[in-house]
Design an enzyme around this catalytic site. Sequence first.
Site, PDB file in Angstrom:
ATOM      1  N   LYS A   1       0.841  -1.197   0.000  1.00  0.00           N
ATOM      2  CA  LYS A   1       0.000   0.000   0.000  1.00  0.00           C
ATOM      3  C   LYS A   1       0.883   1.258   0.000  1.00  0.00           C
ATOM      4  O   LYS A   1       0.621   2.226  -0.712  1.00  0.00           O
ATOM      5  CB  LYS A   1      -0.938   0.000   1.220  1.00  0.00           C
ATOM      6  CG  LYS A   1      -2.042  -1.064   1.092  1.00  0.00           C
ATOM      7  CD  LYS A   1      -2.816  -1.248   2.391  1.00  0.00           C
ATOM      8  CE  LYS A   1      -3.781  -2.426   2.296  1.00  0.00           C
ATOM      9  NZ  LYS A   1      -4.459  -2.737   3.565  1.00  0.00           N
TER      10      LYS A   1
ATOM     11  N   ASP B   1     -10.837   3.378   4.721  1.00  0.00           N
ATOM     12  CA  ASP B   1     -11.216   1.965   4.584  1.00  0.00           C
ATOM     13  C   ASP B   1     -12.733   1.780   4.618  1.00  0.00           C
ATOM     14  O   ASP B   1     -13.226   0.690   4.320  1.00  0.00           O
ATOM     15  CB  ASP B   1     -10.591   1.147   5.723  1.00  0.00           C
ATOM     16  CG  ASP B   1      -9.274   0.512   5.321  1.00  0.00           C
ATOM     17  OD1 ASP B   1      -9.107   0.210   4.117  1.00  0.00           O
ATOM     18  OD2 ASP B   1      -8.414   0.305   6.194  1.00  0.00           O
TER      19      ASP B   1
ATOM     20  N   GLN C   1      -4.218  -1.367   9.983  1.00  0.00           N
ATOM     21  CA  GLN C   1      -4.166  -2.700   9.373  1.00  0.00           C
ATOM     22  C   GLN C   1      -4.734  -3.739  10.356  1.00  0.00           C
ATOM     23  O   GLN C   1      -4.323  -3.812  11.507  1.00  0.00           O
ATOM     24  CB  GLN C   1      -2.711  -3.044   9.007  1.00  0.00           C
ATOM     25  CG  GLN C   1      -2.547  -4.364   8.278  1.00  0.00           C
ATOM     26  CD  GLN C   1      -3.224  -4.388   6.910  1.00  0.00           C
ATOM     27  OE1 GLN C   1      -3.119  -3.439   6.136  1.00  0.00           O
ATOM     28  NE2 GLN C   1      -3.940  -5.467   6.603  1.00  0.00           N
TER      29      GLN C   1
END
Length: 286
Positions: free
Chosen positions: A53, A120, A97
């Site tokens: 990412k 997200d 994460q």
Amino acid sequence: MATIIDGKAVARALQSEIKDEVEGLKRRWGMSPGLGVVLVGDDPASHLYVKNKEKACKEVGMRSEEHLLPASVSERELLALIQKLNRDRDIHGILVQLPLPAHISPEKVLLAVSPQKDIDGFHPVNQGMLLSGGEGFRPCTPMGIMKLLDSVECDLKGKNATVIGRSNIVGKPVALMLLERHATVTICHSRTANLKEEVGRADIVVAAIGKAALVRGDWIKSGAVVIDVGVNRLPTGKLSGDVEFEAAKERASYISPVPGGVGPMTIAMLLFNTLRAAKESLQREG
Ligand code: NAP
């Protein structure tokens, strides 16, 4: 014989558009979108995802700021870091994460991220916006799936779409997005009575299970569009999707491969959402 949906190419095209926009933001406003990445513990898969990412961020000219915390970090310390990132005007998107160590509540952590920086799309406010058809941030993998369907001009209106998997990050949100686009949606899961039958009547199949080749190729309706989200490591070391690819390819009209299908799109959509968060922060600041 199906046409293979090239997720890498679709993602590349999108990333090139994002890069142009990022350059435009820098030229016009002197700002570059910033992503704050929070990684707890030393799970190798999570480290690899984060590395990919961050690399993608760099490629489109965005900044990423990594916060590596030991697995022993307390929930309070992690929440304090998130509050700091929420206040940081140079950070436009925050990515925590998952998974987190067992002593930390993922619900509390996701709730702590400002909905305006929740690239997200996991915050309950953004989940609720999706449910009610609002404009909030949407989760990246489901957005990427929709882009892949659009890339092959898949007409969703009135079509039967079967989603296998009901997780909060893939199955449920993609089912809502398909519904929003007027598909007739069936959501299957581990207790579904007759998965073969549900798949067999689908014009669009989205498999998000996490079990290699669980969806047999001969279940697929002739001409169906198949999106395979699953990522499964085989004993040989190779990656496999949730769909029996070679056999499904014989029946589908379009099929996404693993790797090279949904995976690259997830990263592209993360960049898309970070850029959006940066643009919206500029608008708020007037
Ligand atoms: P998850 O949270 O484990 O959910 C899996 C879903 O599959 C659950 O809803 C489960 O049903 C269902 N399921 C399990 N066994 C089944 C069976 N025999 N028949 C029908 N349904 C069954 O997984 P996830 O996070 O959604 O991820 C799914 C897969 O996508 C994984 O392989 C993951 O690695 C991959 N993934 C890929 C990307 C990407 O960017 N490429 C992103 C996210 C996820 P229950 O709810 O009844 O347990």
